[in-house]
Structures are given as structure tokens and as C-alpha cells.
Write an enzyme that holds these catalytic residues in place. Structure first.
Site, PDB file in Angstrom:
ATOM      1  N   PHE A 151       0.849  -1.187   0.000  1.00 28.81           N
ATOM      2  CA  PHE A 151       0.000   0.000   0.000  1.00 28.81           C
ATOM      3  C   PHE A 151       0.885   1.238   0.000  1.00 28.81           C
ATOM      4  O   PHE A 151       2.053   1.169   0.381  1.00 28.81           O
ATOM      5  CB  PHE A 151      -0.915   0.003   1.230  1.00 28.81           C
ATOM      6  CG  PHE A 151      -2.375   0.048   0.881  1.00 28.81           C
ATOM      7  CD1 PHE A 151      -3.053  -1.097   0.534  1.00 28.81           C
ATOM      8  CD2 PHE A 151      -3.076   1.253   0.899  1.00 28.81           C
ATOM      9  CE1 PHE A 151      -4.397  -1.062   0.211  1.00 28.81           C
ATOM     10  CE2 PHE A 151      -4.420   1.300   0.578  1.00 28.81           C
ATOM     11  CZ  PHE A 151      -5.085   0.146   0.240  1.00 28.81           C
ATOM     12  N   GLN A 207      -7.656  15.049   3.102  1.00 31.44           N
ATOM     13  CA  GLN A 207      -7.025  14.168   2.118  1.00 31.44           C
ATOM     14  C   GLN A 207      -7.869  13.987   0.850  1.00 31.44           C
ATOM     15  O   GLN A 207      -9.074  13.732   0.945  1.00 31.44           O
ATOM     16  CB  GLN A 207      -6.789  12.796   2.737  1.00 31.44           C
ATOM     17  CG  GLN A 207      -6.175  11.796   1.774  1.00 31.44           C
ATOM     18  CD  GLN A 207      -5.640  10.569   2.482  1.00 31.44           C
ATOM     19  OE1 GLN A 207      -6.380   9.629   2.759  1.00 31.44           O
ATOM     20  NE2 GLN A 207      -4.360  10.599   2.815  1.00 31.44           N
ATOM     21  N   HIS A 244      -8.127  11.443  -2.147  1.00 33.10           N
ATOM     22  CA  HIS A 244      -7.669  10.126  -2.577  1.00 33.10           C
ATOM     23  C   HIS A 244      -7.389  10.188  -4.073  1.00 33.10           C
ATOM     24  O   HIS A 244      -8.218  10.685  -4.835  1.00 33.10           O
ATOM     25  CB  HIS A 244      -8.741   9.078  -2.273  1.00 33.10           C
ATOM     26  CG  HIS A 244      -8.252   7.671  -2.415  1.00 33.10           C
ATOM     27  ND1 HIS A 244      -7.924   7.132  -3.639  1.00 33.10           N
ATOM     28  CD2 HIS A 244      -8.033   6.697  -1.497  1.00 33.10           C
ATOM     29  CE1 HIS A 244      -7.515   5.880  -3.453  1.00 33.10           C
ATOM     30  NE2 HIS A 244      -7.570   5.592  -2.168  1.00 33.10           N
ATOM     31  N   LEU A 259     -14.650   5.711  -4.968  1.00 26.20           N
ATOM     32  CA  LEU A 259     -13.307   5.254  -4.628  1.00 26.20           C
ATOM     33  C   LEU A 259     -12.895   3.999  -5.389  1.00 26.20           C
ATOM     34  O   LEU A 259     -13.654   3.039  -5.485  1.00 26.20           O
ATOM     35  CB  LEU A 259     -13.290   4.967  -3.116  1.00 26.20           C
ATOM     36  CG  LEU A 259     -11.984   4.476  -2.517  1.00 26.20           C
ATOM     37  CD1 LEU A 259     -10.927   5.560  -2.587  1.00 26.20           C
ATOM     38  CD2 LEU A 259     -12.213   4.064  -1.063  1.00 26.20           C
ATOM     39  N   GLU A 273      -6.439   2.060  -3.405  1.00 26.94           N
ATOM     40  CA  GLU A 273      -4.998   2.097  -3.592  1.00 26.94           C
ATOM     41  C   GLU A 273      -4.437   0.670  -3.656  1.00 26.94           C
ATOM     42  O   GLU A 273      -3.355   0.434  -4.187  1.00 26.94           O
ATOM     43  CB  GLU A 273      -4.435   2.828  -2.370  1.00 26.94           C
ATOM     44  CG  GLU A 273      -3.035   3.260  -2.411  1.00 26.94           C
ATOM     45  CD  GLU A 273      -2.733   4.127  -1.181  1.00 26.94           C
ATOM     46  OE1 GLU A 273      -3.639   4.846  -0.697  1.00 26.94           O
ATOM     47  OE2 GLU A 273      -1.605   4.066  -0.703  1.00 26.94           O
ATOM     48  N   ARG A 296      -0.653   9.319  -0.556  1.00 20.09           N
ATOM     49  CA  ARG A 296      -1.767   9.861  -1.326  1.00 20.09           C
ATOM     50  C   ARG A 296      -1.621  11.336  -1.679  1.00 20.09           C
ATOM     51  O   ARG A 296      -2.006  11.751  -2.768  1.00 20.09           O
ATOM     52  CB  ARG A 296      -3.069   9.663  -0.543  1.00 20.09           C
ATOM     53  CG  ARG A 296      -3.465   8.215  -0.501  1.00 20.09           C
ATOM     54  CD  ARG A 296      -4.665   7.973   0.368  1.00 20.09           C
ATOM     55  NE  ARG A 296      -5.000   6.557   0.319  1.00 20.09           N
ATOM     56  CZ  ARG A 296      -5.897   5.980   1.116  1.00 20.09           C
ATOM     57  NH1 ARG A 296      -6.543   6.693   2.020  1.00 20.09           N
ATOM     58  NH2 ARG A 296      -6.143   4.699   1.006  1.00 20.09           N
ATOM     59  N   HIS A 314     -11.666  12.721   0.457  1.00 21.44           N
ATOM     60  CA  HIS A 314     -11.726  11.380   1.032  1.00 21.44           C
ATOM     61  C   HIS A 314     -11.721  11.340   2.555  1.00 21.44           C
ATOM     62  O   HIS A 314     -12.509  10.623   3.156  1.00 21.44           O
ATOM     63  CB  HIS A 314     -10.542  10.587   0.487  1.00 21.44           C
ATOM     64  CG  HIS A 314     -10.551   9.134   0.856  1.00 21.44           C
ATOM     65  ND1 HIS A 314     -11.608   8.308   0.547  1.00 21.44           N
ATOM     66  CD2 HIS A 314      -9.641   8.364   1.498  1.00 21.44           C
ATOM     67  CE1 HIS A 314     -11.337   7.078   0.981  1.00 21.44           C
ATOM     68  NE2 HIS A 314     -10.168   7.084   1.575  1.00 21.44           N
ATOM     69  N   ARG A 334      -2.713  11.173   5.933  1.00 19.41           N
ATOM     70  CA  ARG A 334      -2.854   9.801   6.421  1.00 19.41           C
ATOM     71  C   ARG A 334      -2.379   8.807   5.370  1.00 19.41           C
ATOM     72  O   ARG A 334      -2.634   8.983   4.178  1.00 19.41           O
ATOM     73  CB  ARG A 334      -4.320   9.516   6.746  1.00 19.41           C
ATOM     74  CG  ARG A 334      -4.590   8.078   7.120  1.00 19.41           C
ATOM     75  CD  ARG A 334      -6.017   7.853   7.570  1.00 19.41           C
ATOM     76  NE  ARG A 334      -7.008   7.950   6.515  1.00 19.41           N
ATOM     77  CZ  ARG A 334      -7.220   7.014   5.583  1.00 19.41           C
ATOM     78  NH1 ARG A 334      -6.476   5.927   5.564  1.00 19.41           N
ATOM     79  NH2 ARG A 334      -8.159   7.180   4.678  1.00 19.41           N
TER      80      ARG A 334
END
Lengths: 286, 595
Positions: free
Chosen positions: B126, B250, B252, B262, B265, B296, B363, B404
Site C-alpha cells: 500500500f 485528504q 484520494h 473510490l 490504492e 496519497r 476522502h 494519512r
């Protein structure tokens, strides 16, 4: 009629900006991504923009504070082919009649809030796209059947969740491992399909047996029992099989396949029910 | 324990030792700790399984080292660096250390993780999660196909059923009740609105846990659910308690273009690649070492930069592609089935054979209600509000700093949800109820009456749309003082219009018209705090990218923003005071952030 232009002037806004009105999806690209679009536009060349068109949506409204009986109400909305029925409902609520009541949350088919009966079939409104309907005719939208109607498209979900809770939908295992319990890839695969359930009730409320007998556990409860019965880590399969061997249990299923057709997650519901029936007769085969 | 309730003057009064607001991952994880030990009520605006935890896809980070060498110290480093050194490092250490048991807890509760050949929990790569301090991507994300959040939500709900947790479904918390005892503001309970009946309920609790999620609906293009309107964060704000780091929101990288839905990732974790219009793997230029698996903020910025530089794809050149075509049908169908279906359903694009148009989507809020490591809510930089806890996206510990990492939020809700539940029940076992003021419900009654009986002509949906449009245009991935001032001016106008909204549904049952108006009030409050905090931070750090101040300025800004409300009833301009709070540093001195 509240016709809304969703897109801006071609070329002025980005897709991210133009595409979504509040909750409204947009003229998404339906062409193959690689082919055709990567060629820069010539000066003055117009992009072919998707066009919106009028759609008639007929909603079964009911407000027990005012109405004696439910009534069908027509709404004309301007829609794009790639938009969702949920977008049509939002357009009605936000632009024509804010009193229209329905549940929704994620808007992309994972939360299970907006199961409803659309042209006679149970669907999630957020997964039913306008292009999948014959829009030369009205689209009929009503609440799911078999649960008490509360208001417009909202039903009382408690009886549905009661059935779910009755089948002991939680892992029962006596061992206390230090780390994770082990499970082979094949054992994990055995119940993969039934872990997808989002408890939207589309299956249970499409079942003719459930319509006539609200005491029947219904497909969703059986699907969730299946998820544990065939989990190699669980030790309470027999308890659940006994619960479902009840008069209102799996034997009421008449394999109509409505549930499988209705499931927005593509779960083979009828197959899962058949496997539970089989396990009652010959034991659980993991 | 059964709910004890009474009715006085049409208002329902309940009493429970622990009152939890919100039934997503954090709220239910807290309930599983609290309910077996004390009378616990969970108040939730949605049926628990509708919560947006269920939309999380890719995984939950923990250094189990099931498939390759890993350590929680590496995870801590990644979390601190990923947060652009705004992460409180002692908090990150707790997060990554307790991650391992948090995953085992879930497995033991029944969560069906994907498995390795030898039957252990499988792990995948990730963004931003690396081996040995940035050397290469590491397999740290524990997952269940691409519906890990769904499985966490279901498993936690199943265990709440097991423990007989008492839920109040479709109850909208609208106020927090506090009372002064011996000169200290303490928690007394929560006031909620029952959707089905329109009736008001007052829940007295010795301790209260807020686990109400995020507020992505301040933006137009977002992965967030319609219901993510920041009610919990807004309630706390209106009580005069501070909010932390609200400028850090954030985006995404891979939302379906135009829709914001979404795409995990985890797709890039499995090998998918971002390409611009000419097919170039552009992340090689922005993050040469870990490329498409950069954090991100960096990937989202790179994508927007490609579009701004004219290398975007599509007829308007306004998105890029996520290329999964080399992964093969089997990987897509078995490890990424949901996102494969989303692309097919909503864009008519088949990821097996076609590249998927993607663009950043709003996000996750890194900021929120400030708490300490015990999930206790703070009323300033250090002082706790006795009995009040917060966990999950609504809270700011801060384990996420300025950005994050993916898979750290499913982790956060489990680690800090558990801490909140344990600490709230421990508090309730020693504390007494704080007397409920007789006028506890007055604020909510007045708010609802004001909205319901308003005779104005403004439309809730129009104001909300205008808010979301200005936020998308002016407070998104790239910001400047000019764009932010524009947003602020727009919000000021919308706040003036808001008191004149007209509620058409005058009924009591399932009045979602009324509640959308209430939610809009919270959105307006929170959007303004995001913008004011963003104007004040004249540097670029993590998700907060100021074109007019493009570099990080540790000397002046390596500290958390603390926003306080000094005025602002309905229709009155909000007054916001900003202050700072130091970052807690343990082992990691700030470095230039390269990947």
C-alpha cells in the site's frame, strides 16, 4: 418540470468539477478510454457532450400523517443515461418536492440503504442506471414489499434484522489462539460468496414466500447463516442448522430464484440456501 | 441492560453508563469493550451496517510480517513521514504497536481475511508503507479482497449482536450536554432526534464517546457518503471545544473520474499503474523509488499537476488513467472484484481490458476533535473534558499528521475505538452521573423549531451545492491565499442565506427534509474552519499544498492548528480564533520528504 443542466459549458470545467451535482452523477465517459480521446482537440473542435433527456418517474408516495392509502405521483426529471435512479430521486427531492422520503448513504452499492422496487424488481437505486431502462415509458419506484411501510420509500427494517439476529450471526469458537486462527485458501473460499452480503433486504423482500408469510426467516438470514456454517473456524454450525430446520426455516424456500436475481452483490443466494438444505440432510462439508 | 427511559413534557429521557454516538468501526469497536461491562447505548443516525467504514476497501496496516520481514518501528516511521512530520510520534508508536493485536482481535472475532498458502492472514502493498525506512514497498496491509472495510463493519456488528449491544438506530445526535461541577466542565449526556417519530431524546451518560466519522460532503467530488456531514464534529465545535488541524483534508488519488467513487490504492498495491494521456507512467518522475505507491498527497498532487500541464486524458484532458490491464482477469476478479465492478457499472469501462479514468476525490479528514492517546477529548492543548471521548475519523490524536497513509484509518478506528471504549467504561465505573440540566434539550428544540418554522425561500440543496462547488474550486488539492479568500467570501454569503431556508416537509415522521437542513448547518461551520485554518498555514505540508508558499516551513509551522469558536449562532458570522499546539517528537527529526 425541473430540468437541470448538469454540465457546464463544454471545455470550461474539468470533469471533476462538472460531473457531479450534489449526488448527481454525470456524463461519464462511456467510450473506451484508450481509443479516441487522447488525441488533443483541434482549435474550435467541439467535444460531443452527452445529452440529458426527460424521464418520467412515478413514485408510490405514502405519508400516514396525511394519506389513507399510498398514491402514485408522477415526476418529470431531466436525466443523463449514465445517472442512477438515486440521482432521479435526489433531483425530485432537491428540486421539486423536498418531502419525498427515502434512505440512502454511500450511493455506490455498498451500504445497502436504498433497496427499492423499481419497475417491479428489487434493486439498489444507486446501482440502477437510467440507461438500463426503457425511458420512453415511465419508471415506477416503490418501497420494498413485505415489511411495514413507514413513509414513501421507507419501510420498517426491524423484522428483517430480527431474523438476521436470530441465526446467531457471529463466529463461535472455543479456542483462544495467540495470533490468528489458521484457515487454508480453499477453506476461506468455501464461504466467500456469502460474506459479500450488505443486509439491504433486496433478496428477502423479493421472495414470494416472505410476502405471504412474514415469519419466514428469508434469504438474507439464511445467507448469513451460510457464511458461518461453512466457515472452518466456527463450531456452532449445528445450532444454526437446527434454527433453520424450523417450520419457518429453509424448507419454506421454493427456489423461485427471485432472491438471486435481486442481490445487488451478485451472491448466489438460491445456491447458498440449497447448500444449507443439503447440510441438514448430510452434514456440513467444508 | 434494558434501556431505562421516561417521558417528560414530550421529551424522552434515558440513562446509560456509557453513551456512544456513531456506529461505524470506531463506535462499534468501543461498544464491544463497553457493553459487557456497563450499561451502554449506541446512538446512530444510520443502521450500523450502513456506516461508511463499510466502503473502505484496501486493507488494514499491521506489521504482522506474515509474508515478509516487517516491524512496527518501520510502520511508525512511515506513519510519521507520511504525515509530513505533523504526526504526534508517541501516538503513532501506539497505533503501530497495537495494530498487531487489533488485527488478531478482528480475526478472532471472525473476520474472513484473505489467507496465505500456509493459512495465515495475507498482506499486500500500500502507498507509503515501506521496508526499512523507505527502501522499498512492503506487504503490510491485511485485507479481505477489496472489501476490508465491509468485512470489518460486518464483523463488528456481528459481535455487537453477540454482546447484545443496545442500538438506537436512526437517532440523530444534535447536541452534547455539559455541566459545570466544582468549576470543571464535565459531560452529562447527548440530545438526539428520532427520525421515525420526530421526537427528542435526552441520553444521560457518565461517559460519552463520539465516533461520528468525517465530513466529506463539504466537497462536491468525494468518496464520502451523503450522510457524512460532520454532525459530531460540528456539535463539539458548537460547544466551544476546539478542532485541530482542520486544513488537512485528504484527496484520494483514484476516484472514478467525474464521480468520485473510490478505487482502492490496493489496486496499485497489486501492481496497477497510473498513466497520463500519452501512456507515460508519470509517477516515476515524482517519486522515483516507490512510484505509484507514494503516499496519497503526493500522488494526488502529481495527477493534478499532469492535468494542469496539459497531459491529462479524455476529451477535456481532465483526468488520468489507472491501468490495471496487465494484472489479468484473475487478480481483478479475486483480489479487486468490487472496484472492477464499480468501473464497469458507473463508467462502462472494463478494467480487465481498458484503462480506467481517475481523478482525486475528497476522502478523509486528518483533523477533527483533539484527543490525547487515551481518546479523551481536549478543551485546550492539554486539559481533558472529564468523561468525553472521541475516536475514528472525527477525532484528531494525531496519528495521521498532515496526510494519512492508506490502511491506517481502518487501523485507527480499531486501536483508538478500543481505547475509547475501555477508557469510557473505566471512567463510568468510578464516576457519578452529572446532573442533567433541566433545559438540556432546549437548544435542539429551538434549532429545529427555527428551521421547521422558517418562512424564508432559500433552498437547502442549492446552498449545499454552492458550498461544495466553491470548496472543490478553491480549497482542494492546490490552494492559494486568493482561492481560499474566495471560498471564505462565498461561505460567508451562504451562511447569511442559511437562516432563510425553507423546510417543505412539516411532518414529524421521517422528516429528512428537516435533517438535511440541520446537516447543512454543520457543513457550513466546518467548511469555514477548514478554509480559515488553511489561510493561516502559510506553508505546504502533506495534504495542504499552498501554491503561494510551496515549501514546508518547520521553523514556523511544525505545529498543530487549534481552532476555537468565539461566536456564531445561526445567522451570525462565526468568529474563529486560531492557536497552535506543539507536535510531540520522540525519535524522528523532520527530514526532507522524498520517496
Amino acid at each position: 418540470m425541473a430540468a437541470t443542466q448538469v454540465t457546464g459549458t463544454p471545455g470550461e470545467e474539468t470533469a471533476a468539477q462538472a460531473a457531479q451535482t450534489e449526488g448527481g452523477t454525470a456524463p461519464a465517459e462511456v467510450d473506451s478510454a484508450q481509443e479516441g480521446h487522447d488525441r488533443p482537440l483541434e482549435a474550435g473542435e467541439a467535444v460531443e457532450e452527452p445529452q440529458s433527456f426527460p424521464v418520467t418517474v412515478i413514485v408510490r408516495r405514502y405519508d400516514p400523517e396525511v394519506d389513507d392509502e399510498p398514491r402514485w405521483v408522477d415526476y418529470d426529471v431531466q436525466m443523463f443515461a449514465t445517472e442512477r435512479i438515486l440521482d432521479a430521486l435526489h433531483r425530485i427531492k432537491w428540486e421539486q418536492d423536498p418531502s419525498l422520503a427515502f434512505r440512502r448513504s454511500c450511493a455506490h452499492g455498498v451500504c445497502g440503504s436504498d433497496a427499492m422496487r423499481i419497475n417491479g424488481k428489487n434493486r439498489l437505486a444507486c446501482k440502477a442506471l437510467v440507461k438500463d431502462f426503457d425511458t420512453s415509458k415511465p419508471i415506477y419506484v416503490e418501497a420494498i414489499k413485505g415489511l411495514p411501510l413507514e413513509k414513501d420509500l421507507i419501510v420498517n427494517m426491524e423484522p428483517f434484522f430480527d431474523s438476521f439476529r436470530e441465526i446467531q450471526p457471529f463466529l463461535q469458537a472455543s479456542s483462544k489462539p495467540e495470533k490468528e486462527r489458521h484457515q487454508t485458501i480453499a477453506q476461506r473460499e468455501r464461504f466467500d460468496d456469502t460474506t459479500k452480503c450488505i443486509l439491504c433486504a433486496a433478496c428477502t423482500t423479493s421472495c414470494p414466500v416472505f410476502w405471504t408469510d412474514g415469519q419466514y426467516f428469508g434469504p438474507a438470514a439464511i445467507v448469513n447463516a451460510h457464511r458461518f456454517i461453512f466457515d472452518s473456524r466456527d463450531e456452532a454450525s449445528q445450532v444454526r442448522l437446527d434454527i433453520l430446520n424450523d417450520r419457518e426455516g429453509v424448507w419454506r424456500c421454493r427456489t423461485t430464484f427471485n432472491c438471486t436475481d435481486a442481490c445487488p452483490r451478485g451472491i448466489q443466494v438460491t445456491k447458498a440456501i440449497a447448500e444449507v438444505k443439503q447440510a441438514m440432510m448430510t452434514g456440513v462439508k467444508l | 441492560m434494558a434501556d431505562q427511559s421516561s417521558v417528560t413534557d414530550g421529551i424522552h429521557y434515558h440513562q446509560h453508563d456509557v453513551v456512544i454516538v456513531g456506529a461505524g468501526g470506531a463506535g462499534m469497536r468501543a461498544a464491544i469493550e463497553a457493553a459487557p461491562k456497563a450499561s451502554t447505548a449506541v446512538i446512530t443516525k444510520l443502521y450500523p451496517t450502513r456506516s461508511h467504514t463499510g466502503a473502505a476497501q484496501g486493507g488494514m496496516a499491521a506489521a504482522l510480517a506474515n509474508v515478509e520481514e516487517d516491524s512496527n518501528e518501520w510502520h511508525t516511521y512511515d506513519t510519521v513521514k507520511g504525515g509530513d512530520y505533523l504526526t504526534d510520534q508517541d501516538s503513532a508508536e501506539i497505533l503501530t504497536r497495537e495494530a498487531i493485536d487489533a488485527v488478531y482481535d478482528l480475526e478472532n472475532m471472525g473476520l474472513p481475511f484473505n489467507r496465505t498458502e500456509d493459512g495465515k492472514i495475507d498482506q499486500r502493498r500500500f502507498g507509503g508503507h515501506t521496508r526499512d525506512h523507505g527502501k522499498a514497498p512492503v506487504r503490510r496491509a491485511c485485507y479481505a479482497a477489496d472489501r476490508t472495510g465491509h468485512m470489518i463493519l460486518q464483523t463488528l456488528y456481528q459481535n455487537c449482536v453477540k454482546h447484545g449491544v443496545e442500538f438506537f438506530n436512526e437517532f440523530y445526535a444534535l447536541d452534547l450536554v455539559m455541566a459545570e461541577v466544582d468549576g470543571v466542565q464535565r459531560v452529562s449526556g447527548v440530545v438526539a432526534y428520532e427520525l421515525a417519530t420526530g421526537e427528542i431524546h435526552v441520553f444521560q451518560g457518565k461517559s460519552v464517546v463520539f465516533a461520528t466519522g468525517g465530513f466529506g460532503k463539504i466537497y462536491k467530488t468525494t468518496s464520502n457518503a451523503h450522510t457524512l456531514t460532520g454532525d459530531g464534529v460540528g456539535i463539539v465545535w458548537r460547544k466551544g471545544l476546539p478542532l485541530e488541524d482542520m486544513e488537512f483534508y485528504q484527496f484520494h488519488p483514484t476516484g472514478l473520474a467525474g464521480l468520485g467513487i473510490l478505487l482502492t490504492e490496493g489496486a496499485r498495491g497489486e501492481g496497477a499503474i497510473l498513466r497520463n494521456a500519452s501512456g507515460e507512467r508519470f509517477m516515476e518522475r515524482y517519486a522515483p523509488t516507490i512510484k505509484d505507491l507514494a503516499p496519497r498527497d503526493i500522488v494526488a498532487r502529481s495527477m493534478v499537476q499532469e492535468v494542469l500541464d496539459g497531459r491529462g486524458a479524455g476529451p477535456h484532458k481532465d483526468y488520468v488513467y489507472l491501468d490495471c490491464t496487465h494484472l489479468g482477469a484473475e487478480v481483478l476478479e479475486t483480489k479487486l472484484p468490487d472496484i472492477t465492478e464499480f468501473a464497469r457499472t458507473y463508467l462502462g469501462v472494463d478494467p480487465v481490458t481498458e484503462r480506467v479514468p481517475v481523478y482525486p476525490t475528497a476522502h478523509y479528514a486528518m483533523g477533527g476533535i483533539p484527543t490525547n492517546n487515551d481518546a479523551e477529548v481536549l478543551l485546550d492543548n492539554e486539559t481533558v473534558v472529564p468523561g468525553l471521548y472521541a475516536a475514528g475519523e472525527c477525532a484528531c490524536v494525531s496519528v495521521h499528521g498532515a496526510n494519512r497513509l492508506g490502511t491506517n484509518s481502518l487501523l485507527d478506528i480499531n486501536v483508538f475505538g478500543k481505547r475509547a471504549g475501555n477508557n469510557a467504561v473505566a471512567y463510568a465505573q468510578t464516576a457519578d452521573f452529572v446532573d442533567m440540566p433541566t433545559d438540556a434539550a432546549d437548544g435542539v428544540v429551538k434549532l429545529l423549531a427555527q428551521l421547521r418554522e422558517g418562512s424564508g425561500s432559500e433552498n437547502v440543496a442549492e446552498i449545499r451545492k454552492a458550498l461544495q462547488e466553491t470548496m472543490d474550486r478553491n480549497a482542494q488539492v492546490f490552494r492559494t491565499d486568493e482561492t481560499l479568500q474566495t471560498a471564505l467570501a462565498d461561505i460567508a454569503v451562504l451562511r447569511q442565506r442559511y437562516p432563510n431556508v425553507r423546510i417543505h416537509d412539516r411532518g414529524r415522521r421521517f422528516n429528512t427534509d428537516l435533517l438535511e437542513a440541520v446537516e447543512l448547518g454543520f457543513l457550513l461551520d466546518l467548511a469555514e474552519i477548514v478554509v480559515v485554518s488553511a489561510i493561516n498555514r502559510k506553508e505546504s505540508r502533506g495534504a495542504h499544498m499552498r501554491d503561494d508558499f510551496p515549501t514546508r516551513d518547520d521553523e514556523n509551522y511544525m505545529q498543530h492548528t487549534m481552532a476555537y469558536r468565539t461566536a456564531g449562532e445561526i445567522g451570525v458570522p462565526q468568529e474563529i480564533r486560531l492557536d497552535w499546539k506543539p507536535v510531540r517528537v520522540t525519535h524522528y527529526e523532520p527530514q526532507e520528504r522524498k520517496y
